[in-house]
Design a protein around this motif. Structure first.
Motif, mmCIF file in Angstrom:
data_model
loop_
_atom_site.group_PDB
_atom_site.id
_atom_site.type_symbol
_atom_site.label_atom_id
_atom_site.label_comp_id
_atom_site.label_asym_id
_atom_site.label_seq_id
_atom_site.Cartn_x
_atom_site.Cartn_y
_atom_site.Cartn_z
ATOM 1 N N LYS A 89 0.824 -1.210 0.000
ATOM 2 C CA LYS A 89 0.000 0.000 0.000
ATOM 3 C C LYS A 89 0.858 1.260 0.000
ATOM 4 C CE LYS A 89 -3.969 0.396 1.728
ATOM 5 N NZ LYS A 89 -5.281 0.426 2.337
ATOM 6 N N GLU A 90 1.967 1.243 0.743
ATOM 7 C CA GLU A 90 2.853 2.410 0.779
ATOM 8 C C GLU A 90 3.481 2.658 -0.583
ATOM 9 O OE1 GLU A 90 5.656 1.663 3.889
ATOM 10 O OE2 GLU A 90 4.333 2.424 5.449
ATOM 11 N N GLN A 91 3.903 1.597 -1.264
ATOM 12 C CA GLN A 91 4.495 1.759 -2.592
ATOM 13 C C GLN A 91 3.480 2.338 -3.571
ATOM 14 O OE1 GLN A 91 5.933 -2.149 -3.457
ATOM 15 N NE2 GLN A 91 7.876 -1.832 -2.383
ATOM 16 N N ALA A 92 2.248 1.861 -3.508
ATOM 17 C CA ALA A 92 1.209 2.382 -4.392
ATOM 18 C C ALA A 92 0.948 3.854 -4.086
ATOM 19 C CB ALA A 92 -0.071 1.569 -4.220
ATOM 20 N N ARG A 93 0.958 4.209 -2.821
ATOM 21 C CA ARG A 93 0.733 5.594 -2.417
ATOM 22 C C ARG A 93 1.863 6.497 -2.926
ATOM 23 N NH1 ARG A 93 0.308 5.188 3.270
ATOM 24 N NH2 ARG A 93 -1.713 4.267 2.922
ATOM 25 N N LYS A 94 3.107 5.980 -2.882
ATOM 26 C CA LYS A 94 4.245 6.769 -3.366
ATOM 27 C C LYS A 94 4.159 6.996 -4.872
ATOM 28 C CE LYS A 94 7.505 5.465 0.229
ATOM 29 N NZ LYS A 94 8.687 4.672 0.574
ATOM 30 N N THR A 95 3.709 5.985 -5.614
ATOM 31 C CA THR A 95 3.602 6.170 -7.063
ATOM 32 C C THR A 95 2.472 7.125 -7.414
ATOM 33 O OG1 THR A 95 2.205 4.216 -7.293
ATOM 34 C CG2 THR A 95 4.564 3.915 -7.616
ATOM 35 N N ARG A 96 1.418 7.160 -6.616
ATOM 36 C CA ARG A 96 0.309 8.082 -6.875
ATOM 37 C C ARG A 96 0.643 9.512 -6.471
ATOM 38 N NH1 ARG A 96 -2.951 4.129 -4.297
ATOM 39 N NH2 ARG A 96 -3.054 5.521 -2.522
ATOM 40 N N PHE A 97 1.523 9.687 -5.483
ATOM 41 C CA PHE A 97 1.810 11.011 -4.950
ATOM 42 C C PHE A 97 2.432 11.887 -6.034
ATOM 43 C CE2 PHE A 97 4.585 14.121 -2.881
ATOM 44 C CZ PHE A 97 3.659 14.761 -2.089
ATOM 45 N N GLY A 98 1.845 13.033 -6.287
ATOM 46 C CA GLY A 98 2.364 13.976 -7.266
ATOM 47 C C GLY A 98 2.007 13.637 -8.696
ATOM 48 N N ALA A 99 1.106 12.704 -8.909
ATOM 49 C CA ALA A 99 0.749 12.300 -10.266
ATOM 50 C C ALA A 99 0.063 13.445 -11.008
ATOM 51 C CB ALA A 99 -0.156 11.071 -10.235
ATOM 52 N N LYS A 100 -0.785 14.186 -10.324
ATOM 53 C CA LYS A 100 -1.478 15.294 -10.970
ATOM 54 C C LYS A 100 -0.486 16.366 -11.413
ATOM 55 C CE LYS A 100 -5.261 18.523 -10.215
ATOM 56 N NZ LYS A 100 -6.276 18.971 -9.247
ATOM 57 N N ALA A 101 0.488 16.666 -10.561
ATOM 58 C CA ALA A 101 1.499 17.660 -10.906
ATOM 59 C C ALA A 101 2.337 17.184 -12.093
ATOM 60 C CB ALA A 101 2.392 17.937 -9.703
ATOM 61 N N ARG A 102 2.678 15.895 -12.125
ATOM 62 C CA ARG A 102 3.446 15.366 -13.250
ATOM 63 C C ARG A 102 2.661 15.460 -14.558
ATOM 64 N NH1 ARG A 102 4.973 11.454 -9.365
ATOM 65 N NH2 ARG A 102 3.445 9.961 -10.151
ATOM 66 N N ARG A 103 1.370 15.179 -14.493
ATOM 67 C CA ARG A 103 0.537 15.288 -15.691
ATOM 68 C C ARG A 103 0.476 16.728 -16.181
ATOM 69 N NH1 ARG A 103 -2.818 11.630 -12.892
ATOM 70 N NH2 ARG A 103 -4.203 13.324 -12.270
ATOM 71 N N GLN A 104 0.348 17.671 -15.254
ATOM 72 C CA GLN A 104 0.278 19.082 -15.647
ATOM 73 C C GLN A 104 1.583 19.541 -16.283
ATOM 74 O OE1 GLN A 104 -0.925 20.960 -11.999
ATOM 75 N NE2 GLN A 104 -3.101 20.606 -12.381
ATOM 76 N N ILE A 105 2.717 19.069 -15.773
ATOM 77 C CA ILE A 105 4.017 19.419 -16.351
ATOM 78 C C ILE A 105 4.132 18.854 -17.762
ATOM 79 C CG2 ILE A 105 6.497 18.993 -16.165
ATOM 80 C CD1 ILE A 105 6.097 19.143 -13.091
ATOM 81 N N GLU A 106 3.737 17.598 -17.943
ATOM 82 C CA GLU A 106 3.776 16.985 -19.264
ATOM 83 C C GLU A 106 2.863 17.721 -20.233
ATOM 84 O OE1 GLU A 106 5.623 14.405 -20.500
ATOM 85 O OE2 GLU A 106 6.721 14.568 -18.595
ATOM 86 N N LYS A 107 1.701 18.127 -19.760
ATOM 87 C CA LYS A 107 0.764 18.848 -20.614
ATOM 88 C C LYS A 107 1.325 20.198 -21.013
ATOM 89 C CE LYS A 107 -4.105 20.091 -20.836
ATOM 90 N NZ LYS A 107 -5.366 20.156 -20.090
ATOM 91 N N ALA A 108 2.020 20.880 -20.072
ATOM 92 C CA ALA A 108 2.614 22.183 -20.365
ATOM 93 C C ALA A 108 3.763 22.041 -21.360
ATOM 94 C CB ALA A 108 3.097 22.834 -19.087
ATOM 95 N N LYS A 109 4.533 20.962 -21.252
ATOM 96 C CA LYS A 109 5.671 20.758 -22.158
ATOM 97 C C LYS A 109 5.207 20.485 -23.581
ATOM 98 C CE LYS A 109 9.189 18.748 -19.159
ATOM 99 N NZ LYS A 109 9.921 17.499 -18.888
ATOM 100 N N PHE A 110 4.289 19.550 -23.713
ATOM 101 C CA PHE A 110 3.918 19.068 -25.028
ATOM 102 C C PHE A 110 2.601 19.624 -25.529
ATOM 103 C CE2 PHE A 110 6.518 15.657 -23.123
ATOM 104 C CZ PHE A 110 7.595 15.726 -23.998
ATOM 105 N N GLY A 111 1.844 20.245 -24.680
ATOM 106 C CA GLY A 111 0.543 20.772 -25.069
ATOM 107 C C GLY A 111 -0.417 19.648 -25.384
ATOM 108 N N ASP A 112 -1.508 19.991 -25.993
ATOM 109 C CA ASP A 112 -2.502 18.973 -26.393
ATOM 110 C C ASP A 112 -2.108 18.438 -27.753
ATOM 111 O OD1 ASP A 112 -4.014 19.189 -24.108
ATOM 112 O OD2 ASP A 112 -5.255 20.813 -24.909
ATOM 113 N N LEU A 113 -1.668 17.210 -27.805
ATOM 114 C CA LEU A 113 -1.239 16.612 -29.074
ATOM 115 C C LEU A 113 -2.380 15.985 -29.797
ATOM 116 C CD1 LEU A 113 2.112 14.928 -28.004
ATOM 117 C CD2 LEU A 113 1.801 17.053 -29.267
#
Length: 113
Positions: A89-113
């Protein structure tokens, strides 16, 4: 009668992580109260039916079939130890932590493809 060894809270916690179990089948935690007896009953019923039909048809082979079927009876499997369950459960929580921020960064870099 010898006295029982006193354990510290840390010892109790580590023993709990080793010995306590958690259901890891993904079903309701109370589901095994119904499903285990049901599976045992179904296995026993099929064993009785197979034995009865074989004894009627061929009594010499009936015992062999009965022994073959009885080796495939339902057996409960052990659940996951509590320590492993918590680590997973802790490992799953660590992988989920910051996922929204990572998606927003990827979206800002590449835009809507």
């Amino acid at each position: 009668m010898p006295l029982k060894k006193r354990r510290s809270p840390q010892e109790k916690k580590s023993l709990s992580y080793e010995k306590d179990r958690r259901d890891n089948y993904g079903e309701n935690h109370k589901g095994s109260r119904k499903s285990v007896p049901k599976r045992k009953a179904l296995a026993n019923r099929s064993l009785r039916r197979a034995g009865a039909t074989m004894w009627e048809q061929n009594p010499e082979q009936g015992e062999d079939v009965f022994l073959q079927k009885s080796s495939k009876r339902f057996k409960k499997a052990a659940h996951q130890p509590l320590g492993d369950f918590i680590r997973t459960k802790e490992q799953a929580r660590k992988t989920r932590f910051g996922a929204k921020a990572r998606r927003q960064i990827e979206k800002a870099k590449f835009g809507d493809l």
